[in-house]
Design a protein around this motif. Structure first.
Motif, short mmCIF file in Angstrom:
data_model
loop_
_atom_site.label_atom_id
_atom_site.label_comp_id
_atom_site.label_asym_id
_atom_site.label_seq_id
_atom_site.Cartn_x
_atom_site.Cartn_y
_atom_site.Cartn_z
N LEU A 72 48.07 43.60 39.67
CA LEU A 72 47.27 44.80 39.41
C LEU A 72 46.73 44.85 37.99
O LEU A 72 47.36 44.38 37.04
CB LEU A 72 48.12 46.04 39.67
CG LEU A 72 48.65 46.19 41.11
CD1 LEU A 72 49.48 47.46 41.25
CD2 LEU A 72 47.52 46.17 42.12
N PHE A 73 45.54 45.46 37.87
CA PHE A 73 44.92 45.71 36.57
C PHE A 73 44.38 47.14 36.57
O PHE A 73 43.74 47.54 37.55
CB PHE A 73 43.74 44.77 36.32
CG PHE A 73 44.09 43.33 36.24
CD1 PHE A 73 44.39 42.73 35.03
CD2 PHE A 73 44.12 42.54 37.40
CE1 PHE A 73 44.73 41.39 34.96
CE2 PHE A 73 44.46 41.20 37.33
CZ PHE A 73 44.77 40.61 36.11
N ALA A 74 44.62 47.86 35.48
CA ALA A 74 43.90 49.13 35.27
C ALA A 74 42.62 48.81 34.51
O ALA A 74 42.65 48.07 33.52
CB ALA A 74 44.75 50.11 34.48
N ARG A 128 39.06 50.63 32.93
CA ARG A 128 38.21 51.79 32.67
C ARG A 128 36.80 51.31 32.40
O ARG A 128 36.60 50.38 31.62
CB ARG A 128 38.71 52.60 31.47
CG ARG A 128 37.80 53.79 31.21
CD ARG A 128 38.23 54.72 30.11
NE ARG A 128 37.11 55.61 29.82
CZ ARG A 128 37.19 56.93 29.69
NH1 ARG A 128 38.35 57.52 29.77
NH2 ARG A 128 36.11 57.67 29.45
N ILE A 186 38.15 55.37 36.15
CA ILE A 186 39.39 54.61 35.96
C ILE A 186 39.71 54.02 37.33
O ILE A 186 39.74 54.75 38.32
CB ILE A 186 40.53 55.51 35.45
CG1 ILE A 186 40.25 55.91 34.00
CG2 ILE A 186 41.87 54.80 35.56
CD1 ILE A 186 41.28 56.85 33.41
N ILE A 206 41.92 50.85 39.72
CA ILE A 206 43.02 49.89 39.84
C ILE A 206 42.52 48.75 40.73
O ILE A 206 42.05 49.01 41.84
CB ILE A 206 44.29 50.53 40.46
CG1 ILE A 206 44.70 51.78 39.68
CG2 ILE A 206 45.42 49.51 40.56
CD1 ILE A 206 45.21 51.54 38.28
N ILE A 225 33.78 47.93 29.36
CA ILE A 225 34.94 47.73 30.23
C ILE A 225 36.20 47.48 29.40
O ILE A 225 36.17 46.69 28.46
CB ILE A 225 34.69 46.54 31.18
CG1 ILE A 225 33.59 46.87 32.18
CG2 ILE A 225 35.97 46.13 31.90
CD1 ILE A 225 33.27 45.75 33.16
N GLU A 226 37.28 48.17 29.77
CA GLU A 226 38.57 48.01 29.09
C GLU A 226 39.61 47.68 30.15
O GLU A 226 39.73 48.41 31.14
CB GLU A 226 38.90 49.33 28.39
CG GLU A 226 40.05 49.26 27.44
CD GLU A 226 40.38 50.66 26.92
OE1 GLU A 226 40.52 50.83 25.72
OE2 GLU A 226 40.51 51.58 27.75
N ILE A 227 40.38 46.61 29.94
CA ILE A 227 41.31 46.12 30.96
C ILE A 227 42.75 46.18 30.48
O ILE A 227 43.04 45.76 29.36
CB ILE A 227 40.96 44.65 31.31
CG1 ILE A 227 39.56 44.58 31.90
CG2 ILE A 227 41.99 44.05 32.24
CD1 ILE A 227 39.08 43.16 32.11
N THR A 228 43.64 46.68 31.31
CA THR A 228 45.08 46.69 31.02
C THR A 228 45.82 45.99 32.15
O THR A 228 45.89 46.53 33.26
CB THR A 228 45.61 48.14 30.88
OG1 THR A 228 44.78 48.85 29.98
CG2 THR A 228 47.04 48.13 30.37
N PRO A 229 46.38 44.78 31.89
CA PRO A 229 47.18 44.12 32.93
C PRO A 229 48.43 44.96 33.23
O PRO A 229 49.06 45.47 32.30
CB PRO A 229 47.57 42.78 32.29
CG PRO A 229 46.72 42.62 31.06
CD PRO A 229 46.32 44.01 30.64
N LEU A 230 48.76 45.11 34.49
CA LEU A 230 49.88 45.96 34.89
C LEU A 230 51.03 45.15 35.49
O LEU A 230 50.81 44.11 36.11
CB LEU A 230 49.42 47.00 35.92
CG LEU A 230 48.33 47.96 35.48
CD1 LEU A 230 47.91 48.86 36.64
CD2 LEU A 230 48.78 48.80 34.30
N ALA A 231 52.24 45.67 35.30
CA ALA A 231 53.42 45.08 35.94
C ALA A 231 54.20 46.21 36.60
O ALA A 231 53.89 47.39 36.40
CB ALA A 231 54.27 44.37 34.89
#
Lengths: 94, 94, 94, 94, 94, 94, 94, 94, 94, 94
Positions: free
Chosen positions: G2-4, G6, G53, G55, G79-85
């Motif tokens: 998953l990635f968040a 925005r 926003i 996912i 675009i701003e990306i946050t890798p999720l765990a």
């Protein structure tokens, strides 16, 4: 030669109240001496902030540095300096 | 009641030179009128910048707003306002 | 009196190539004249940037302002100024 | 190879005065040695700030890193590095 | 001598498609030549961004500057440079 | 799957020297194990900074998280992550 | 994995209305296809903003990059990306 | 009514380990209760960060405030809130 | 449910004066209708800025989004939203 | 004369709980007195934050400064002030 200087004060909450009171008193006296000598031309409180905006008239950068470095509160100040020149719209510019 | 105001000017390069010259001339005249009336107390050029730091003495926020809004260069200004109060170290504070 | 000055250049892509070439040539000549007169003491290119870091020796803020304001590229520059003083560790400080 | 380096110093207020004095003295001596060896080419005090702007002439990034890492005040420094190249307007560029 | 370089690309939407395609093709060829010569050591796309993170091996700051300045897309790049040194935990450090 | 990771280290000055030395030693060993296993692909020191830029090859975000979370210095790190993809100009892209 | 993500949209005011409507329609269709295929897991409008926003569930960074790069509105997106765990408090974590 | 919430955790290194463990355990239990009641809809770990991105479904701003204010770790959290609305491209929007 | 909303207006200088006047007039009418219906509870001009700070009373995030999205000046607004809750010191809180 | 004021509270975790409770109680009483006197016109909690957005009606900058400076929590507040004027779209503007 004029400089606009903004000083934001951050005194650590844990500082001994006596030490603090002494620092603030010495700062005030130092500031007033420089006002009397025509160097610290203006000082205004930024409303609602522990901060001031001041105008200094110093002989040169060297003089400005010595004046600010000797401020009793210097270790607790965040200082921002803007060198100033005469503005062409200033009435005093003739 | 005093306010410190910093104005940064960004005139688009493509603006017609005549329009630009007229704007700058009107801005200068407007500024000088307000100096004569005691409202625009100080104006300094920020050295090396197309910007100024000014001190205004306005009756209230409403008056300050009208003064700035009517600046001929208003659409090209980035304006930052700091409300000022008397500083306890100011000699003028007695 | 020394100042560190960083200039970042942003020439609009649409500027006429001839106008641009002329501006850059005049900027270079202006810069070299000020080097010969001992005012523009150092100029270095920031590697990989259309920017320079320079040291100016100007009589005062007023002189610094006039020098920068007259830069042919002035309308396309983002300028940041740091007033300098002698450092106590400087060997030249004796 | 030249680098512009800005160092902002933040020594914690609670640091033992003797330790602090020793650190500052060692920093000064270290700085002067590097000046004598031609590595620390310039050092200027940023007026009104506990900060300096310096020019280093180091063999490569590796050498620059070792020099800065060994600064006695290193743990209290915020360091910003700009790699420099010759500027085409520099008279020394021929 | 290694440098980490991040390049963010902003090509104006109005650029002629043919001009744009030519620029991008020349950039790609230039990049590949520098890879073949061992100078542009790594290039990675920042996922979801028109940007890359690259590692350059340049003789010195001067060489790095020339390489970046000659990038066909240089006028459209925002470039950030980090000089690199060997890390003490690097296995290659022996 | 590659990630660029920048780590800035801020160890509090008051940390016990023995605890600190132990942490740094464990960090180094941990880093080297991950290099041997092909996960920590590159590590470079940012010249003049207590910081590194690294490239990790992790199975997925989950794996990357576990690797970073277990760093002995994790509580003292400011970590910035950029997911990477293959760049179309990369020679390795065929 | 998953990635968040925005995405902030900035369509230039001068864009031809027909071109704009077409872009927005294609973006919507593209988004819905990816929802149907289980890749674009969530999309929410940031209230009062031309932004969302989202996912994403992508096989890896490479896949995420291709998905975002092909967005019809990509040239107009920040675009701003946050890798999720997985979070240890997540009920789904057992 | 949905909100995206990012929480960055900064527990002071000097906090008693027992107190810390208790806080973290209570935070986990509190989080799981809110998941069971359908209020804390999603929680993801930001990979490589002591941080999470969460989605809350709260009756209104008042309810959201009470939920966050009661987080056992609240004094150690930096919280950023984005109110969410339905996106027109969302398949669930019909 | 209350929200604090700050709107900064940036109308491009090149916009047709008639179009602009129409937009501003429609914005004013729209604003007044929402005041009459009790939704746009307060609107204040930020002194010296083309900006306002407003308080909205909207049923939920969805409603707030629709209200702001329909603002005639929406494409020229930079909007910042803060969800509000009752303050425990508020006299109205009983 | 109206001012929008945002206050962010940061009470150090180590503050004695009794001292803290006393401060918060005095702050609440002080706030309510100013509400009763018509000076502190509005106070809202920023949802999910230890912060408030308030509207003050003060005679002038001097009065505003005294009011904020005397806040029992002043040393723990980060305060941001926006002077307000009447908005031309305000129904109350006639």
């Amino acid at each position: 030669m004029l400089f606009a200087v903004r000083m934001d004060v951050t005194i650590p909450p844990g500082l001994d109240p006596g030490v603090r009171a002494d620092l603030v008193a010495r700062e005030k006296e130092y500031c007033r001496e420089l006002q009397r000598s025509g160097i610290w031309v203006h000082i205004w409180r930024c409303a609602g902030q522990y901060a001031n905006i001041s105008i200094f008239d110093a002989a040169d950068n060297e003089a400005l540095h010595r004046i600010l470095w000797e401020l009793p509160l210097f270790p607790y100040l965040d200082i921002e300096i803007t060198p100033l020149a005469q503005h062409p719209s200033d009435l005093a510019a003739g």
